[in-house]
Enzyme design. Sequence first.
Site, PDB file in Angstrom:
ATOM      1  N   GLY A 194      -6.317  -3.355  -7.633  1.00  0.00           N
ATOM      2  CA  GLY A 194      -7.421  -2.476  -7.242  1.00  0.00           C
ATOM      3  C   GLY A 194      -6.911  -1.143  -6.724  1.00  0.00           C
ATOM      4  O   GLY A 194      -7.507  -0.088  -6.970  1.00  0.00           O
TER       5      GLY A 194
ATOM      6  N   SER B 272       0.839  -1.214   0.000  1.00  0.00           N
ATOM      7  CA  SER B 272       0.000   0.000   0.000  1.00  0.00           C
ATOM      8  C   SER B 272       0.866   1.253   0.000  1.00  0.00           C
ATOM      9  O   SER B 272       0.579   2.228  -0.705  1.00  0.00           O
ATOM     10  CB  SER B 272      -0.884   0.030   1.244  1.00  0.00           C
ATOM     11  OG  SER B 272      -1.868  -0.944   1.166  1.00  0.00           O
TER      12      SER B 272
ATOM     13  N   ARG C 207       1.413   4.305  -2.942  1.00  0.00           N
ATOM     14  CA  ARG C 207       1.195   5.724  -2.624  1.00  0.00           C
ATOM     15  C   ARG C 207       2.438   6.557  -2.898  1.00  0.00           C
ATOM     16  O   ARG C 207       2.344   7.689  -3.393  1.00  0.00           O
ATOM     17  CB  ARG C 207       0.740   5.863  -1.174  1.00  0.00           C
ATOM     18  CG  ARG C 207      -0.733   5.449  -1.010  1.00  0.00           C
ATOM     19  CD  ARG C 207      -1.031   5.008   0.396  1.00  0.00           C
ATOM     20  NE  ARG C 207      -2.444   4.740   0.620  1.00  0.00           N
ATOM     21  CZ  ARG C 207      -3.083   3.613   0.263  1.00  0.00           C
ATOM     22  NH1 ARG C 207      -2.439   2.646  -0.380  1.00  0.00           N
ATOM     23  NH2 ARG C 207      -4.361   3.448   0.530  1.00  0.00           N
TER      24      ARG C 207
ATOM     25  N   GLN D 210      -9.060   2.787  -0.160  1.00  0.00           N
ATOM     26  CA  GLN D 210      -8.850   3.154  -1.570  1.00  0.00           C
ATOM     27  C   GLN D 210      -9.794   4.276  -1.969  1.00  0.00           C
ATOM     28  O   GLN D 210      -9.406   5.195  -2.691  1.00  0.00           O
ATOM     29  CB  GLN D 210      -9.064   1.922  -2.462  1.00  0.00           C
ATOM     30  CG  GLN D 210      -8.001   0.851  -2.221  1.00  0.00           C
ATOM     31  CD  GLN D 210      -8.256  -0.434  -2.974  1.00  0.00           C
ATOM     32  OE1 GLN D 210      -9.315  -0.630  -3.553  1.00  0.00           O
ATOM     33  NE2 GLN D 210      -7.288  -1.323  -2.957  1.00  0.00           N
TER      34      GLN D 210
ATOM     35  N   ARG E  68     -14.551  -6.124 -10.180  1.00  0.00           N
ATOM     36  CA  ARG E  68     -14.607  -5.481  -8.853  1.00  0.00           C
ATOM     37  C   ARG E  68     -15.306  -4.122  -8.931  1.00  0.00           C
ATOM     38  O   ARG E  68     -15.165  -3.407  -9.921  1.00  0.00           O
ATOM     39  CB  ARG E  68     -13.179  -5.372  -8.294  1.00  0.00           C
ATOM     40  CG  ARG E  68     -12.590  -6.766  -8.053  1.00  0.00           C
ATOM     41  CD  ARG E  68     -11.189  -6.716  -7.529  1.00  0.00           C
ATOM     42  NE  ARG E  68     -11.113  -6.135  -6.214  1.00  0.00           N
ATOM     43  CZ  ARG E  68      -9.973  -5.845  -5.596  1.00  0.00           C
ATOM     44  NH1 ARG E  68      -8.823  -6.113  -6.182  1.00  0.00           N
ATOM     45  NH2 ARG E  68      -9.982  -5.327  -4.396  1.00  0.00           N
TER      46      ARG E  68
ATOM     47  N   ARG F 211      -3.487 -13.726  -1.505  1.00  0.00           N
ATOM     48  CA  ARG F 211      -3.625 -13.952  -0.049  1.00  0.00           C
ATOM     49  C   ARG F 211      -4.056 -15.396   0.233  1.00  0.00           C
ATOM     50  O   ARG F 211      -3.682 -15.971   1.244  1.00  0.00           O
ATOM     51  CB  ARG F 211      -4.636 -12.987   0.564  1.00  0.00           C
ATOM     52  CG  ARG F 211      -4.366 -11.518   0.257  1.00  0.00           C
ATOM     53  CD  ARG F 211      -3.424 -10.840   1.225  1.00  0.00           C
ATOM     54  NE  ARG F 211      -3.155  -9.485   0.779  1.00  0.00           N
ATOM     55  CZ  ARG F 211      -1.994  -8.857   0.885  1.00  0.00           C
ATOM     56  NH1 ARG F 211      -0.952  -9.449   1.441  1.00  0.00           N
ATOM     57  NH2 ARG F 211      -1.839  -7.640   0.456  1.00  0.00           N
TER      58      ARG F 211
ATOM     59  N   ARG G 276     -13.119 -13.788  -0.888  1.00  0.00           N
ATOM     60  CA  ARG G 276     -12.244 -14.461   0.100  1.00  0.00           C
ATOM     61  C   ARG G 276     -13.016 -15.187   1.186  1.00  0.00           C
ATOM     62  O   ARG G 276     -12.456 -16.082   1.824  1.00  0.00           O
ATOM     63  CB  ARG G 276     -11.288 -13.436   0.720  1.00  0.00           C
ATOM     64  CG  ARG G 276     -10.237 -13.002  -0.277  1.00  0.00           C
ATOM     65  CD  ARG G 276      -9.190 -12.118   0.343  1.00  0.00           C
ATOM     66  NE  ARG G 276      -8.209 -11.771  -0.671  1.00  0.00           N
ATOM     67  CZ  ARG G 276      -7.486 -10.666  -0.672  1.00  0.00           C
ATOM     68  NH1 ARG G 276      -7.623  -9.792   0.323  1.00  0.00           N
ATOM     69  NH2 ARG G 276      -6.625 -10.435  -1.633  1.00  0.00           N
TER      70      ARG G 276
ATOM     71  N   ASP H 189      -7.150  -7.613   4.900  1.00  0.00           N
ATOM     72  CA  ASP H 189      -6.461  -8.556   4.006  1.00  0.00           C
ATOM     73  C   ASP H 189      -5.995  -9.817   4.739  1.00  0.00           C
ATOM     74  O   ASP H 189      -5.474 -10.742   4.111  1.00  0.00           O
ATOM     75  CB  ASP H 189      -5.268  -7.860   3.334  1.00  0.00           C
ATOM     76  CG  ASP H 189      -5.737  -6.817   2.322  1.00  0.00           C
ATOM     77  OD1 ASP H 189      -6.850  -6.970   1.776  1.00  0.00           O
ATOM     78  OD2 ASP H 189      -5.000  -5.844   2.087  1.00  0.00           O
TER      79      ASP H 189
HETATM   80  C1  S3P Z   1      -5.714  -1.083   0.174  1.00  0.00           C
HETATM   81  C2  S3P Z   1      -6.919  -1.006   0.815  1.00  0.00           C
HETATM   82  C3  S3P Z   1      -7.764  -2.174   1.105  1.00  0.00           C
HETATM   83  C4  S3P Z   1      -6.968  -3.471   0.969  1.00  0.00           C
HETATM   84  C5  S3P Z   1      -6.126  -3.512  -0.266  1.00  0.00           C
HETATM   85  C6  S3P Z   1      -5.138  -2.365  -0.258  1.00  0.00           C
HETATM   86  C7  S3P Z   1      -4.972   0.168  -0.082  1.00  0.00           C
HETATM   87  O1  S3P Z   1      -8.837  -2.194   0.193  1.00  0.00           O
HETATM   88  O2  S3P Z   1      -7.843  -4.567   0.984  1.00  0.00           O
HETATM   89  O3  S3P Z   1      -5.417  -4.723  -0.349  1.00  0.00           O
HETATM   90  O4  S3P Z   1      -3.775   0.108  -0.403  1.00  0.00           O
HETATM   91  O5  S3P Z   1      -5.585   1.227   0.043  1.00  0.00           O
HETATM   92  P1  S3P Z   1     -10.164  -1.313   0.429  1.00  0.00           P
HETATM   93  O6  S3P Z   1      -9.776   0.095   0.396  1.00  0.00           O
HETATM   94  O7  S3P Z   1     -11.059  -1.663  -0.721  1.00  0.00           O
HETATM   95  O8  S3P Z   1     -10.719  -1.751   1.738  1.00  0.00           O
END
Ligand code: S3P
Length: 418
Positions: free
Chosen positions: A85, A14, A18, A159, A113, A379, A337, A306
């Site tokens: 995602g 993550s 960023r 996200q 998704r 995962r 999941r 996660d």
């Molecule tokens: C993430 C946020 C989470 C997480 C994903 C990474 C991120 O998703 O499950 O693996 O880096 O912001 P959500 O924001 O959909 O909860």
Amino acid sequence: MRLQGMLNLPPDKSITHRALLVGSIALGKTRIINPLISEDTLTSLKIIEQLGVTVYKTPQEIIIDGKGFSNPKSVLELLDCANSGTTARLLMGLLTGLPYEYTLVGDASLSKRPMQRVQFPLSALGGRIILTNDEYLPARILPAEVIASKINLNTSSAQVKSAVMLAALKSNEETVVNLPSSSRNHTELMLEYFGADITYTDKLIRISGKYLLEGRNVYIPGDISSASFFIVAAVIIPDSEIILANCGLNPTRTGILRVLEQIGAHYEILNLRTLNNELIGDLLIRYTPNLQPFTIGGDLIPLLIDEIPILALLATQIEGTSIIKDAQEARIKESDRLKNTYLNLKKLGCHIEESENGLIITGKSKLQANLVDSFCDHRLSMMLKIAKLLNPNIEILNADCDKISYPNFVEDLSKLVK
Ligand code: S3P
């Protein structure tokens, strides 16, 4: 067999995403030290290069020559977010409010998704995003002007709030975001570190584009979500004791440590320190007999979202009934999941029930040999490899998708297994 020794964790996924995206819109050089190089983060990297950002790579660092918002250029080719995602959703915010049109696509999993959760709040900021069947990728992001606004989010997705923040940076007026609960706050911490006009709590963010972002050095800590597989293995396999060095310990990510406390497992945090606003430490984990069952739900879920598959495996190794609830978000990750964890653990002979928003698991189970499937979800593939430690005759289909977040998982696991 036991787990023993010290391991340097892979860098956080993550935070790497960023650093790449925020670095690309800052002014000046951003040095990302210890970035995660995995399929997902390479997806973000490739897209910022397509957007015209100059990037230099060395084995230990990525250097981004950021030129601010004027930098993203008109790109006619598709921006392929592959399986990621985080790339797709954060990019929607980053590209909202620019004078060009962009098209985002993804692989088969990402194209199933939900994206409306990002499109809605971005529309409230003036964004214009056209989704396929009003919900999915491919998405067209049309030229737009951001109008600062007050946004009430009804999802605790990090996200989604990150996309909103990245769009809000394009107005000099203040955008106010109300959030239902705490979720990973790496974007808030990073924008603050890069000099943005931002204040935040768990449930409220105020942000504007009044101050320009300035390139910074960013050290990426180890990923606690990747650590979770070793944490669980060490806690349940007799005589294990491991140290996971340089682990990110941001409290919005450490829900798994709350679970360790509930079950009575032994862990210690050593060398706690802060680097570029993120808390980091070394985690010592020791095998603990007579673990207690756990119940998790509510506001704790976003802090371990996660980790649901590996926590389900943990529950199978604890005497009594453990309950995972309020975790419906786990159904819309790289795979469903809840369903896929249920199907796999059932095949391994565990006592597990699937509910609408969670799992109910009664242990302790001796895992039976069977053929299981990661369903191409990283995962699940790593969880099943920990299950295989408990019964080496378990066979795993689609086992190579660890590379999405942790390309060296198998090698690192074998370093710890003695
Ligand atoms: C993430 C946020 C989470 C997480 C994903 C990474 C991120 O998703 O499950 O693996 O880096 O912001 P959500 O924001 O959909 O909860």
